[in-house]
Scaffold this active site. Sequence first.
Site, PDB file in Angstrom:
ATOM      1  CE  LYS A  65      -3.741   2.167   2.709  1.00 19.53           C
ATOM      2  NZ  LYS A  65      -4.604   2.024   3.903  1.00 19.53           N
ATOM      3  CB  SER A 135      -7.657   3.995   2.852  1.00 17.48           C
ATOM      4  OG  SER A 135      -6.921   3.312   3.871  1.00 17.48           O
ATOM      5  CB  SER A 159      -8.389   1.360   5.825  1.00 18.61           C
ATOM      6  OG  SER A 159      -8.842   2.672   6.007  1.00 18.61           O
TER       7      SER A 159
END
Length: 414
Positions: A65, A135, A159
């Site tokens: 990420k 996210s 997330s």
Amino acid sequence: MKLTRPWSLRELVQDLRQGRTTPEAASRRALARIAETDADLRAWVELVAFQPGTGVLGGVPLGVKDIIDLAGLPTRCGSALRAEATPATADAAILTEWRAAGAIPLGKTVTTEFAFFAPGPTLNPAVPGHTPGGSSSGSAVAVASGQVPLALGSQTAGSVTRPASYCGVASLVMSHGRYPVTGVTGLSPSLDSHGVFAATAADLAIAWPALTGEPAQELRPPRVLVWSAAALDVVEAPMRHALTQAAKRLQEAGAIVEPFRDERLMAELTAAHPVVMAYEAARERTAELAVAERLSAPLAQLLQAGAGTSADEYETARATIADGSARLAEMFDAYDVVLGPAAPGAAPRGLEATGNPVLSRGWQALGLPVVALPGFTDAAGLPLGLQLVGRHGGEDELLGHACWAERVLAGDSW
């Protein structure tokens, strides 16, 4: 072209260990799948050249990420403010650990801006036209589409758990503080936790001992508290049905199943969470707050709300969380896991938002480990995920119970 085709970590690790494939071949397969699908999915920010590695996983391709430092690539955090960021000079601490376990970073996956609500360009491979969640959208999609068998995320609210549910994959949110967050661009130090995505809970149970040396062992049928989240009044009928049927199946298979009765406690924790997150984010991201007009509206509003939150409000919220933590610790003396919905329902239609994280807020406030279990769908075939919550620091036990539950529930469509 089938966009949803997860890649089994368990099978890849077996192939690597038995010499049926090599790390180079696994990376070539990953890159070929990215080339085949990512023009449609847009899960990746940037890729890196193959770097050989050693470790228990033996060369598994890994998505990272884009709030997590990967040496040689910039950490852009999904924000125009970081568009010209210089490459990181070292890996984040958590990525160092995954490299040591034998994972090979393939590149950076898309995140929402600074891991908050503003969507990135990533699309849901399981449900075209619906959000992949956030996210950690790029990492969830990279696993769901079979681009990689393992990908890193982070969770401050929902997330990791929410994108896993929406995209139909498994995920693990680690206990808060389980690993340092050095080299990770966070929002809220008391809430930020590491996460990881894989196709199934069984795959997570391969990854976890490779990372930690702690075996994830299947245990006896667990003692389960079923959390309906009724007090939050957000769970949609298909998800309520899935939860009811899952609890029934687990009980029939030998689990002790009882209702989670302290709904008021979870409502209080859920309300305390955004107070803490906003207050800490405004102080963690002071440089961004100073140029709030250049941020997405959701992030600007979060930072401005946090700047306006008083120390008394923050301390009151923290006290609520501390009290809740003590009360939940007593529950875990008598029960092994809490089973509940991972999201209000299936992924909402549209790409303008990432869905509602409310069903993760209370558990994230407590810093507890959470496994999202895939394999469930609504009547239209859209993925529905359930979450299993364990005691703090009990990831090995939690994964054992998750593997047991996954086998009991395998193949059900509600």
